[in-house]
Motif scaffolding. Sequence first.
Motif, PDB file in Angstrom:
ATOM      1  N   SER A  17       5.138   0.996 -10.315  1.00  0.00           N
ATOM      2  CA  SER A  17       4.419   1.896 -11.358  1.00  0.00           C
ATOM      3  C   SER A  17       4.979   2.924 -11.557  1.00  0.00           C
ATOM      4  CB  SER A  17       3.071   1.921 -10.916  1.00  0.00           C
ATOM      5  OG  SER A  17       2.701   2.779  -9.747  1.00  0.00           O
ATOM      6  N   VAL A  18       6.207   3.466 -10.993  1.00  0.00           N
ATOM      7  CA  VAL A  18       6.949   4.814 -10.850  1.00  0.00           C
ATOM      8  C   VAL A  18       7.252   5.213 -12.210  1.00  0.00           C
ATOM      9  CG1 VAL A  18       9.117   5.964 -10.412  1.00  0.00           C
ATOM     10  CG2 VAL A  18       7.733   4.735  -8.444  1.00  0.00           C
ATOM     11  N   ARG A  19       7.952   4.628 -12.948  1.00  0.00           N
ATOM     12  CA  ARG A  19       8.370   5.466 -14.358  1.00  0.00           C
ATOM     13  C   ARG A  19       7.225   5.652 -15.203  1.00  0.00           C
ATOM     14  NH1 ARG A  19      13.298   1.562 -15.617  1.00  0.00           N
ATOM     15  NH2 ARG A  19      14.000   1.740 -13.319  1.00  0.00           N
ATOM     16  N   SER A  60       2.097   6.291  -7.258  1.00  0.00           N
ATOM     17  CA  SER A  60       0.970   6.970  -7.885  1.00  0.00           C
ATOM     18  C   SER A  60       1.498   8.414  -7.849  1.00  0.00           C
ATOM     19  CB  SER A  60      -0.180   6.578  -7.393  1.00  0.00           C
ATOM     20  OG  SER A  60      -0.403   6.925  -6.085  1.00  0.00           O
ATOM     21  N   THR A  61       1.846   8.798  -6.543  1.00  0.00           N
ATOM     22  CA  THR A  61       2.204  10.252  -6.139  1.00  0.00           C
ATOM     23  C   THR A  61       3.275  10.868  -6.929  1.00  0.00           C
ATOM     24  OG1 THR A  61       1.482  10.092  -3.841  1.00  0.00           O
ATOM     25  CG2 THR A  61       3.021  11.998  -4.336  1.00  0.00           C
ATOM     26  N   LEU A  62       4.266   9.969  -7.401  1.00  0.00           N
ATOM     27  CA  LEU A  62       5.462  10.456  -8.036  1.00  0.00           C
ATOM     28  C   LEU A  62       4.926  10.620  -9.567  1.00  0.00           C
ATOM     29  CD1 LEU A  62       8.581   8.426  -6.806  1.00  0.00           C
ATOM     30  CD2 LEU A  62       8.138  10.966  -6.906  1.00  0.00           C
ATOM     31  N   ALA A  99       3.320  14.360 -13.899  1.00  0.00           N
ATOM     32  CA  ALA A  99       2.303  15.127 -14.730  1.00  0.00           C
ATOM     33  C   ALA A  99       2.271  16.677 -14.715  1.00  0.00           C
ATOM     34  CB  ALA A  99       1.080  14.492 -14.596  1.00  0.00           C
ATOM     35  N   ARG A 100       2.477  16.961 -13.260  1.00  0.00           N
ATOM     36  CA  ARG A 100       2.075  18.425 -12.762  1.00  0.00           C
ATOM     37  C   ARG A 100       3.317  19.192 -13.046  1.00  0.00           C
ATOM     38  NH1 ARG A 100      -1.965  19.747  -9.616  1.00  0.00           N
ATOM     39  NH2 ARG A 100      -2.160  21.656  -8.700  1.00  0.00           N
ATOM     40  N   ALA A 101       4.592  18.603 -13.189  1.00  0.00           N
ATOM     41  CA  ALA A 101       5.910  19.398 -13.365  1.00  0.00           C
ATOM     42  C   ALA A 101       5.747  20.084 -14.823  1.00  0.00           C
ATOM     43  CB  ALA A 101       6.993  18.612 -13.126  1.00  0.00           C
ATOM     44  N   ALA A 161       0.793  -1.109  -0.216  1.00  0.00           N
ATOM     45  CA  ALA A 161      -0.006  -0.043   0.213  1.00  0.00           C
ATOM     46  C   ALA A 161       1.048   1.425   0.279  1.00  0.00           C
ATOM     47  CB  ALA A 161      -0.897   0.132   1.275  1.00  0.00           C
ATOM     48  N   ALA A 162       1.924   1.365   0.961  1.00  0.00           N
ATOM     49  CA  ALA A 162       2.832   2.393   0.879  1.00  0.00           C
ATOM     50  C   ALA A 162       3.485   2.414  -0.451  1.00  0.00           C
ATOM     51  CB  ALA A 162       4.068   2.448   1.905  1.00  0.00           C
ATOM     52  N   GLY A 163       4.080   1.384  -1.104  1.00  0.00           N
ATOM     53  CA  GLY A 163       4.538   1.342  -2.355  1.00  0.00           C
ATOM     54  C   GLY A 163       3.603   2.149  -3.662  1.00  0.00           C
ATOM     55  N   ASP A 164       2.535   1.441  -3.459  1.00  0.00           N
ATOM     56  CA  ASP A 164       1.470   2.162  -4.497  1.00  0.00           C
ATOM     57  C   ASP A 164       1.127   3.497  -4.300  1.00  0.00           C
ATOM     58  OD1 ASP A 164       1.190  -0.480  -5.610  1.00  0.00           O
ATOM     59  OD2 ASP A 164      -0.766  -0.884  -4.448  1.00  0.00           O
ATOM     60  N   PHE A 165       1.050   4.005  -3.222  1.00  0.00           N
ATOM     61  CA  PHE A 165       0.919   5.473  -2.933  1.00  0.00           C
ATOM     62  C   PHE A 165       1.973   6.382  -3.423  1.00  0.00           C
ATOM     63  CE2 PHE A 165       1.126   9.209   0.063  1.00  0.00           C
ATOM     64  CZ  PHE A 165      -0.120  10.119  -0.766  1.00  0.00           C
TER      65      PHE A 165
END
Length: 256
Positions: A254-256, A22-24, A29-31, A15-19
């Motif tokens: 799912s980071v990249r 997804s945040t990164l 996308a926001r940068a 759960a921590a890894g997924d969060f």
Amino acid sequence: MIELRTAGEIDEMQAAGDFVASTLQALKARAAVGVSLLELDAFAHDLIRKRGAESCYLDYTPSFGSGPFGYVLCTSVNDAVLHGKPRPYRLENGDLLSLDFATNVNGWVADSAISMVVGDARAEDLELIALTERALDAGIAAAVVGNKIGDISHAIGTVAHEAGLTVNLDFGGHGVGRTMHGDPSVPNNGRPGRGFPLKPGLVIAIEPWFMRGTDELKMDPDGWTLRSADGSRTAHSEHTIAITEDGPITLTRSVR
């Protein structure tokens, strides 16, 4: 102390890894050109609050930093490579941005980092980012039962050396669990067959970070942001992985 996790605990860590992953991705996308580093930090902080997670950085006060970090995200631009403290700087076209993010979700921590170019990219910057990603993949591939920490380090260092880069050993990967930084240390260069034996249940962050022209660092007056000593460009990639009998599990996959 090195701690090994049960299969059930590794499942809980997902759960921590997924969060974190997804945040990164949301931050990437926001940068954009014109967005400030403080705005990116505020966005990450809002996602943490909505998730009910806890930042690993906000009150972090390690020996290598100057006082509490005070933010939830490391934002390193161009020649900055590690622990970049968010500031009012607005991203410019062609900036090489590295983001490092770690949070605690339900008592478990995950830690990851990505690098990207904002706007128009220089070919050499994309190449440097790709080198850190390739080194990360090599390190993960070596993270199998029967190998040792040195095998991970050697795999990372080999990618760097084949590209003509030297490697700084002041900071590297580390154990991850209930806290962000634990044992064992995972250097970004080393000798194969040396160090702690890799066992099922070991959870570590592997994080190659390279500087184009040097292996020496200098620190900003903020007491946190680390830059290449010669002003050359830098990049950083990181995943949290769990070692199992069936091979490594990339918890921040799912980071990249």
